[in-house]
Scaffold this motif. Structure first.
Motif, PDB file in Angstrom:
ATOM      1  N   ASP B 169     -27.399  66.548  56.759  1.00 16.42           N
ATOM      2  CA  ASP B 169     -26.253  66.892  55.916  1.00 16.42           C
ATOM      3  C   ASP B 169     -25.403  67.902  56.685  1.00 16.42           C
ATOM      4  OD1 ASP B 169     -24.497  68.053  54.011  1.00 16.42           O
ATOM      5  OD2 ASP B 169     -25.831  67.390  52.399  1.00 16.42           O
ATOM      6  N   PRO B 170     -24.131  67.588  56.952  1.00 14.63           N
ATOM      7  CA  PRO B 170     -23.314  68.518  57.764  1.00 14.63           C
ATOM      8  C   PRO B 170     -23.059  69.847  57.067  1.00 14.63           C
ATOM      9  CG  PRO B 170     -21.972  66.711  56.891  1.00 14.63           C
ATOM     10  CD  PRO B 170     -23.396  66.374  56.566  1.00 14.63           C
ATOM     11  N   ARG B 171     -23.327  69.943  55.751  1.00 15.11           N
ATOM     12  CA  ARG B 171     -23.073  71.187  55.007  1.00 15.11           C
ATOM     13  C   ARG B 171     -24.299  72.087  54.957  1.00 15.11           C
ATOM     14  NH1 ARG B 171     -21.659  67.627  49.910  1.00 15.11           N
ATOM     15  NH2 ARG B 171     -23.712  66.959  50.619  1.00 15.11           N
ATOM     16  N   ILE B 225     -24.221  57.860  56.939  1.00 13.37           N
ATOM     17  CA  ILE B 225     -23.619  58.828  56.026  1.00 13.37           C
ATOM     18  C   ILE B 225     -22.105  58.711  56.112  1.00 13.37           C
ATOM     19  CG2 ILE B 225     -23.562  60.698  57.741  1.00 13.37           C
ATOM     20  CD1 ILE B 225     -24.360  62.628  55.464  1.00 13.37           C
ATOM     21  N   ASP B 226     -21.451  58.965  54.991  1.00 14.14           N
ATOM     22  CA  ASP B 226     -19.991  59.045  54.981  1.00 14.14           C
ATOM     23  C   ASP B 226     -19.637  60.486  55.332  1.00 14.14           C
ATOM     24  OD1 ASP B 226     -17.254  59.290  54.210  1.00 14.14           O
ATOM     25  OD2 ASP B 226     -17.485  57.503  52.949  1.00 14.14           O
ATOM     26  N   ALA B 227     -19.156  60.694  56.542  1.00  8.93           N
ATOM     27  CA  ALA B 227     -19.014  62.070  57.056  1.00  8.93           C
ATOM     28  C   ALA B 227     -18.091  62.927  56.199  1.00  8.93           C
ATOM     29  CB  ALA B 227     -18.507  62.030  58.493  1.00  8.93           C
ATOM     30  N   PRO B 230     -20.303  63.689  52.231  1.00 14.77           N
ATOM     31  CA  PRO B 230     -21.715  63.622  52.668  1.00 14.77           C
ATOM     32  C   PRO B 230     -22.738  63.431  51.556  1.00 14.77           C
ATOM     33  CG  PRO B 230     -20.684  65.710  53.320  1.00 14.77           C
ATOM     34  CD  PRO B 230     -19.678  64.979  52.498  1.00 14.77           C
ATOM     35  N   ASP B 231     -22.272  63.243  50.317  1.00 14.17           N
ATOM     36  CA  ASP B 231     -23.205  62.796  49.271  1.00 14.17           C
ATOM     37  C   ASP B 231     -23.300  61.266  49.251  1.00 14.17           C
ATOM     38  OD1 ASP B 231     -23.640  65.375  48.526  1.00 14.17           O
ATOM     39  OD2 ASP B 231     -22.384  65.315  46.735  1.00 14.17           O
ATOM     40  N   ARG B 247     -26.522  61.618  47.068  1.00 15.73           N
ATOM     41  CA  ARG B 247     -27.536  62.055  48.056  1.00 15.73           C
ATOM     42  C   ARG B 247     -28.784  61.205  47.986  1.00 15.73           C
ATOM     43  NH1 ARG B 247     -27.395  68.533  46.725  1.00 15.73           N
ATOM     44  NH2 ARG B 247     -25.148  68.770  46.868  1.00 15.73           N
TER      45      ARG B 247
END
Lengths: 89, 373
Positions: B169-171, B225-227, B230-231, B247
């Motif tokens: 997860d980028p976050r 993942i949809d960048a 990101p969910d 998610r």
């Protein structure tokens, strides 16, 4: 003293053409080989200590890979060849 | 110094790794000489935190799996440490279930987040995840997944017991997702200590009718993942094409209207939120006997076929790691086949070319390049 001869491909991982070593069993010999040439670790044997599927070890001309394997006694042996299997057709 | 604007296609093949290089236009490509030629290369990954750093999952039929690393865009390579299974004689293990044998193949590298510059993840067969904090010089098993209590029910798929997907997860670097053949997807919220199966509503068509929606046992083939959201995740499963907006807590099948929605690869371009590309297969070959890419638009919830049936006729096979996109806008789409073709679109599927080279059977395609401006 054993004369250990290596597959040419294994030079990529630091093996010499041949060398003189002492060992009582194949497992012991491979431990010594891996200590002397660390890049051969996990190339001849997997991490469980067994010979890899396509590694062939000949003791005085007899292939022990599929029979006694790493438990092979080297008492009285003179020459060890470590090769990879070759298939064709 | 000007930032590198080159776009590089990284190819893992049955006989080594290749790199095709172009500029942002992506029209003409220079193809490298093969590297790691004696190896079956399952994946080549670039590390965006360290430009020029590549990792290759080199599986040698004779000498076993090897991690190969390059610091100069693939000009030279060196072997780093090989991970060990929990059964190794050098590594004692805990009480959880563990695989019965050694590592069979290395499958997938995933560079860690920018705040962990040494972190890498590596997925392997038999269903194993490893973590490195020194760029692959040593590896630690992620025991939370490797010894998951559910492991006793895990089986290999036709491609082996591969852990082929790792998504971060980028976050939040603590949130990690993995995908495993014949097991399904799992999510960790605590950096890999504990893992929850995330396969709700994903059908197992190969099971008896009354038990087709188990907690695990789904044969996930690949997840993207949809960048920008990101969910959101796009999933190509043995049982069809799915999307999740929460998610991976639940999945909705979106591929049914395509008829046959079997396939292996999926990619989602960072510059186009809500878009995902899939290659439908009929068994192991492209549906209806021609190369095709299907675009899913998650906003309109519609499918679009990106190629006419007459464009590239042939019975091509595309494996799970062999569909990729880049970060540019319009996004490039890159698809490799087991018969050695690489199909490239530099403009989100409007036009296509085949790279002017026949490669060995292609295992994986990934892309390193600049982001959209």
């Amino acid at each position: 003293m054993l004369e250990v001869r290596y597959d040419g491909w294994l030079r990529e991982f630091g093996a010499p053409n041949r060398e003189q070593l002492e060992a009582g069993s194949l497992a012991e010999l491979l431990e010594t080989v891996e200590q002397r040439h660390p890049r051969l670790r996990f190339k001849l044997r997997d991490e469980t200590g067994q010979l890899r599927r396509y590694v062939r070890v000949f003791v005085d001309g007899s292939d022990v890979s599929g029979s006694t394997g790493v438990t092979t006694s080297l008492a009285g042996a003179r020459t060890i060849d470590i090769l990879h299997s070759i298939a064709g057709g | 110094m000007a930032k590198d604007q080159k776009v590089r296609i990284l190819l893992g093949t049955r006989k080594g790794a290749f790199i095709a290089t172009s500029d942002r236009r992506r029209r003409t490509w220079k193809i490298s000489a093969p590297a790691l030629e004696s190896n079956d290369v399952y994946h080549v990954a670039a590390d965006p935190r360290h430009p020029g750093h590549l990792y290759a999952a080199a599986n040698n039929e004779f000498w076993g799996p090897m991690v190969q690393q390059s610091s100069d865009w693939g000009k030279t390579w060196r072997e780093t440490a090989t991970p060990l299974t929990p059964v190794s004689k050098d590594r004692p293990h805990g009480d959880g279930p563990v695989p019965a044998g050694p590592i069979i193949h290395l499958w997938h590298f995933e560079p860690g987040p920018s705040e962990q510059p040494g972190r890498l993840y590596l997925g392997a067969d038999p269903h194993l995840l490893f973590r490195s904090d020194n760029l692959g010089e040593s590896w630690e098993p992620v025991e939370g997944i490797n010894q998951h209590p559910n492991r006793k029910d895990w089986q290999p798929g036709n491609g082996g017991a591969c852990l082929h997907t790792v998504v971060l997860d980028p976050r939040d670097a603590r949130r990690i997702y993995v995908g495993m053949s014949s097991v399904g997807t799992f999510r960790s919220e605590d950096g890999g200590r504990s893992w929850t199966p995330t396969n709700k509503n994903v059908e197992c068509p190969f099971l008896p009718e009354e038990s087709r929606f188990p907690e695990t046992g789904q044969c996930v083939h690949k997840v993207a993942i949809d960048a920008a959201n990101p969910d959101t995740f796009y999933r190509q499963d043995h049982g069809g094409i799915y999307v999740s907006h929460d998610r991976m807590n639940s999945w909705t099948r979106i591929g049914k209207e395509l008829g046959d929605d079997f396939g292996f690869g999926v990619a989602s371009p960072p510059a186009r939120p809500g878009i995902a590309y899939f290659v439908r297969l009929d068994g192991f070959r492209v549906t209806n006997g021609h190369f095709q890419v299907q675009e899913w638009n998650d906003k309109t919830r519609r499918w679009k076929l990106l190629l006419k049936a007459t464009a590239f006729p042939g019975r091509f096979t595309v494996l799970r790691e062999a569909v990729a996109t880049d970060a540019l806008d319009p996004p490039g789409i890159y698809v490799g086949t087991t018969t050695g073709q690489v199909f490239v679109s530099p403009d989100a599927g409007k036009s296509w070319q085949v790279l002017p080279f026949v490669f060995p059977a292609i295992r994986s395609v990934s892309v390193a390049g600049p982001a959209a401006q």
